[in-house]
Design an enzyme around this catalytic site. Structure first.
Site, mmCIF file in Angstrom:
data_model
loop_
_atom_site.group_PDB
_atom_site.id
_atom_site.type_symbol
_atom_site.label_atom_id
_atom_site.label_comp_id
_atom_site.label_asym_id
_atom_site.label_seq_id
_atom_site.Cartn_x
_atom_site.Cartn_y
_atom_site.Cartn_z
ATOM 1 N N GLU A 275 0.826 -1.216 0.000
ATOM 2 C CA GLU A 275 0.000 0.000 0.000
ATOM 3 C C GLU A 275 0.858 1.263 0.000
ATOM 4 O O GLU A 275 0.710 2.122 0.863
ATOM 5 C CB GLU A 275 -0.891 0.030 1.251
ATOM 6 C CG GLU A 275 -1.806 -1.156 1.442
ATOM 7 C CD GLU A 275 -2.510 -1.137 2.805
ATOM 8 O OE1 GLU A 275 -2.196 -0.273 3.655
ATOM 9 O OE2 GLU A 275 -3.361 -2.009 3.028
ATOM 10 N N PRO A 276 1.780 1.408 -0.939
ATOM 11 C CA PRO A 276 2.600 2.621 -0.913
ATOM 12 C C PRO A 276 1.800 3.837 -1.379
ATOM 13 O O PRO A 276 0.983 3.731 -2.287
ATOM 14 C CB PRO A 276 3.718 2.312 -1.918
ATOM 15 C CG PRO A 276 3.099 1.361 -2.891
ATOM 16 C CD PRO A 276 2.095 0.546 -2.088
ATOM 17 N N GLY A 277 2.010 4.955 -0.727
ATOM 18 C CA GLY A 277 1.399 6.208 -1.156
ATOM 19 C C GLY A 277 2.499 7.185 -1.528
ATOM 20 O O GLY A 277 2.810 7.417 -2.690
ATOM 21 N N ARG A 278 3.152 7.694 -0.476
ATOM 22 C CA ARG A 278 4.181 8.717 -0.658
ATOM 23 C C ARG A 278 5.247 8.307 -1.674
ATOM 24 O O ARG A 278 5.682 9.118 -2.490
ATOM 25 C CB ARG A 278 4.842 8.967 0.702
ATOM 26 C CG ARG A 278 5.782 10.135 0.742
ATOM 27 C CD ARG A 278 6.555 10.173 2.062
ATOM 28 N NE ARG A 278 5.792 9.879 3.235
ATOM 29 C CZ ARG A 278 5.249 10.808 4.043
ATOM 30 N NH1 ARG A 278 5.405 12.084 3.774
ATOM 31 N NH2 ARG A 278 4.574 10.455 5.109
ATOM 32 N N ARG A 314 2.344 20.436 5.718
ATOM 33 C CA ARG A 314 3.334 19.536 6.319
ATOM 34 C C ARG A 314 4.394 20.255 7.171
ATOM 35 O O ARG A 314 4.724 19.795 8.264
ATOM 36 C CB ARG A 314 4.003 18.659 5.255
ATOM 37 C CG ARG A 314 2.999 17.805 4.462
ATOM 38 C CD ARG A 314 3.657 16.718 3.636
ATOM 39 N NE ARG A 314 4.205 15.677 4.480
ATOM 40 C CZ ARG A 314 5.464 15.546 4.788
ATOM 41 N NH1 ARG A 314 6.357 16.381 4.289
ATOM 42 N NH2 ARG A 314 5.860 14.593 5.587
ATOM 43 N N TYR A 318 4.130 18.944 10.877
ATOM 44 C CA TYR A 318 5.136 17.936 11.263
ATOM 45 C C TYR A 318 6.555 18.499 11.282
ATOM 46 O O TYR A 318 7.517 17.728 11.281
ATOM 47 C CB TYR A 318 5.141 16.764 10.266
ATOM 48 C CG TYR A 318 3.805 16.221 9.843
ATOM 49 C CD1 TYR A 318 2.981 15.547 10.748
ATOM 50 C CD2 TYR A 318 3.382 16.334 8.525
ATOM 51 C CE1 TYR A 318 1.765 15.026 10.329
ATOM 52 C CE2 TYR A 318 2.164 15.806 8.109
ATOM 53 C CZ TYR A 318 1.361 15.154 9.018
ATOM 54 O OH TYR A 318 0.160 14.634 8.606
ATOM 55 N N CYS A 346 -2.317 34.576 8.852
ATOM 56 C CA CYS A 346 -2.093 35.331 10.076
ATOM 57 C C CYS A 346 -1.781 34.449 11.270
ATOM 58 O O CYS A 346 -2.519 34.444 12.262
ATOM 59 C CB CYS A 346 -3.319 36.179 10.364
ATOM 60 S SG CYS A 346 -3.695 37.206 8.961
ATOM 61 N N TYR A 375 0.521 14.125 0.135
ATOM 62 C CA TYR A 375 0.039 14.812 1.327
ATOM 63 C C TYR A 375 0.187 16.331 1.194
ATOM 64 O O TYR A 375 0.496 17.027 2.155
ATOM 65 C CB TYR A 375 0.745 14.273 2.582
ATOM 66 C CG TYR A 375 0.639 12.767 2.691
ATOM 67 C CD1 TYR A 375 -0.598 12.166 2.902
ATOM 68 C CD2 TYR A 375 1.750 11.940 2.528
ATOM 69 C CE1 TYR A 375 -0.723 10.782 2.970
ATOM 70 C CE2 TYR A 375 1.639 10.551 2.589
ATOM 71 C CZ TYR A 375 0.393 9.977 2.817
ATOM 72 O OH TYR A 375 0.274 8.614 2.874
HETATM 73 N N1 LLP Z 1 -1.656 2.145 4.382
HETATM 74 C C1 LLP Z 1 -2.204 2.650 5.504
HETATM 75 C C2 LLP Z 1 -3.078 1.787 6.314
HETATM 76 C C3 LLP Z 1 -1.914 3.964 5.905
HETATM 77 O O1 LLP Z 1 -2.446 4.442 7.017
HETATM 78 C C4 LLP Z 1 -1.059 4.755 5.105
HETATM 79 C C5 LLP Z 1 -0.746 6.136 5.490
HETATM 80 C C6 LLP Z 1 -0.538 4.204 3.930
HETATM 81 C C7 LLP Z 1 -0.838 2.895 3.603
HETATM 82 C C8 LLP Z 1 0.372 4.968 3.003
HETATM 83 O O2 LLP Z 1 1.549 5.320 3.645
HETATM 84 P P1 LLP Z 1 2.767 5.935 2.808
HETATM 85 O O3 LLP Z 1 3.258 4.860 1.886
HETATM 86 O O4 LLP Z 1 2.268 7.110 2.068
HETATM 87 O O5 LLP Z 1 3.761 6.298 3.834
HETATM 88 N N2 LLP Z 1 -0.023 13.152 6.271
HETATM 89 C C9 LLP Z 1 1.223 12.512 6.637
HETATM 90 C C10 LLP Z 1 1.235 11.046 6.254
HETATM 91 C C11 LLP Z 1 0.098 10.239 6.837
HETATM 92 C C12 LLP Z 1 0.104 8.786 6.439
HETATM 93 C C13 LLP Z 1 -1.122 8.094 6.913
HETATM 94 N N3 LLP Z 1 -1.230 6.717 6.529
HETATM 95 C C14 LLP Z 1 2.387 13.269 6.004
HETATM 96 O O6 LLP Z 1 2.159 14.289 5.368
HETATM 97 O O7 LLP Z 1 3.542 12.886 6.183
#
Ligand code: LLP
Length: 422
Positions: A275-278, A314, A318, A346, A375
């Site tokens: 489940e990669p996102g970033r 971000r 963070y 502001c 994100y």
């Molecule tokens: N799977 C699950 C169950 C998750 O909760 C997440 C991210 C992912 C996959 C994807 O994770 P990644 O591969 O993108 O790291 N807003 C924060 C990041 C929050 C991530 C939440 N869950 C930021 O800007 O760093």
């Protein structure tokens, strides 16, 4: 070749100067490279294949759920990891195969479960007994069986920012390992539930491979034990979390990550989900902004830019680092001085960078905030009644506005006056 590089003194995205887009579209705006996303997807997929791992890459939509981004990745072969009915609808609208959709999240509502069941998705990642009971009853009402993965909390420290760490016992996520057997027993007694899979996700922006290894080993051991006890498991979902380089981090390389998976998969007969996102979109996007004013005070120089924390939260949320790169290539001998890059909102939290060494950037000049593909736009708001930053997708020498900037009338008309006021 990187999708972002200086050519003829101008920062390009693929074959287009970002400054040309800035002049046509106006700032601030997000800009994504098709090539960078597809390359990231292909390198992830290739690393898995090279390590002998067979699996489906379910892109975590929460990182960037623009329809054109989802579709770009779906065309490359990706499925989707969704965490709400909205994301489910987005994935389906972008043409993602329902059999490649996993539904995660601790708080799915019955109506959201019903939407997933009707769509015929691959699995629901379940995190608590009440959630499982709700899923069972919704599935029963619909006369279908819900395919379930138990999301395990392996109690592993992901060594990432506390706000995006999810795999420790104190976090709200997952089922703790000592409770799993009891959980399984109670789950087996519920109707319309098929327990097919185990899942894990220990956090985001991991830059160290060891927490992945620990979590994957614990998950694999549990998988073996449960299977030996007769549970008909067939899949393991390894979650997301692989970090990218924002500054000087050295995230695990893909082959190391893939090896951590293949090491535990050796004697397991299971399909894999990721489940990669970033990783897929983070470094494929920038936020382009114009400097409105350069403000000099006694000991400080501020670049006041037209992007703000409502566009990219971000750094405020963070303390995240995003490289800031002028669109005009600085001379090699340009003087570098520290400055604070701030937005117009502001509150002092509206700061992108403090004392960042930068060559001179004048009012009217543009800079790109890098690594803003993940994100970024998805976490934006209209705080201070600011218009959204539009999103642009580039492919070669073409660009398209893939989410427009809405106008003030549309924004204000979202509010409805009650009878007693108008
Ligand atoms: N799977 C699950 C169950 C998750 O909760 C997440 C991210 C992912 C996959 C994807 O994770 P990644 O591969 O993108 O790291 N807003 C924060 C990041 C929050 C991530 C939440 N869950 C930021 O800007 O760093």
């Amino acid at each position: 070749m990187s999708a972002f590089e200086y050519r003829n003194g101008k920062l390009h995205i693929e074959n287009l100067p970002l400054e040309d887009i800035a002049r046509e579209v106006g700032t601030p705006f997000f800009c994504y490279s098709t090539q960078a996303m597809v390359n990231a997807y292909n390198s992830f997929a290739t690393a898995l294949t090279d390590a002998g791992v067979k699996g489906t890459i379910c892109y975590a939509l929460k990182a960037n759920s623009n329809q054109s981004v989802i579709q770009t990745l779906a065309k490359a072969g990706a499925g989707a990891d969704v965490v709400s009915e909205g994301e489910l609808r987005r994935a389906l609208a972008a043409g993602v195969d329902p059999k490649k959709i996993v539904f995660a999240g601790v708080g799915k509502k019955p109506s959201e479960m019903a939407a997933g069941l009707k769509a015929g998705i691959l699995q629901f990642n379940v995190e608590s007994l009440p959630e499982l009971e709700a899923l069972s009853s919704v599935a029963k009402q619909l006369g279908v069986t819900a395919p379930v993965a138990f999301r395990i909390n392996p109690d592993v420290d992901a060594k990432t920012h506390a706000k995006i760490s999810t795999g420790k016992a104190e976090n709200k996520f997952g089922i703790d390992i000592p409770s799993v057997r009891n959980f399984v027993e109670r789950a087996e007694a519920l109707p319309n539930i098929a327990i097919e899979s185990l899942a894990v996700h220990i956090g985001s922006q991991l830059t160290d491979a060891s927490p992945f290894k620990d979590a994957f080993e614990r998950l694999a051991k549990l998988y073996k034990d449960l299977k030996a006890a007769g549970l008909p498991l067939k899949r393991i979902d390894f979650g997301g979390g692989l970090g990218i380089q924002y500054k000087d981090e050295t995230p695990p390389d893909l082959s190391e990550y893939a090896k951590a998976v293949s090491d535990v998969m050796q004697d397991l007969d299971a399909e894999c989900i990721f489940e990669p996102g970033r990783f897929l979109v983070g470094n494929a996007g920038v936020l382009v902004t114009e400097t409105i004013y350069v403000k000099e005070s006694t000991n400080r120089r501020f670049l006041i830019v037209d992007a703000a924390m409502n566009d990219l939260i971000r750094p405020s949320l963070y303390d995240a680092w995003h490289d800031i790169t002028p669109l005009n290539q600085p001379a090699p001998d340009a003087e570098i001085t520290p400055c604070d890059i701030v937005g117009p909102i502001c509150e002092s939290g509206d700061t992108f960078a403090k004392q960042r060494p930068l060559p001179e950037v004048k009012a009217g000049e543009f800079v790109a905030m890098e690594s803003a593909g993940a994100y970024g736009a998805v976490m934006s708001s209209s705080y201070n009644t600011r218009l959204n930053a539009p999103e642009i997708l580039v492919k070669g020498d073409q660009y398209a506005i893939v989410r427009k900037r809405i106008d003030y009338d549309t924004l204000i008309k979202q509010d409805i006056l009650p009878d007693w006021l108008s």
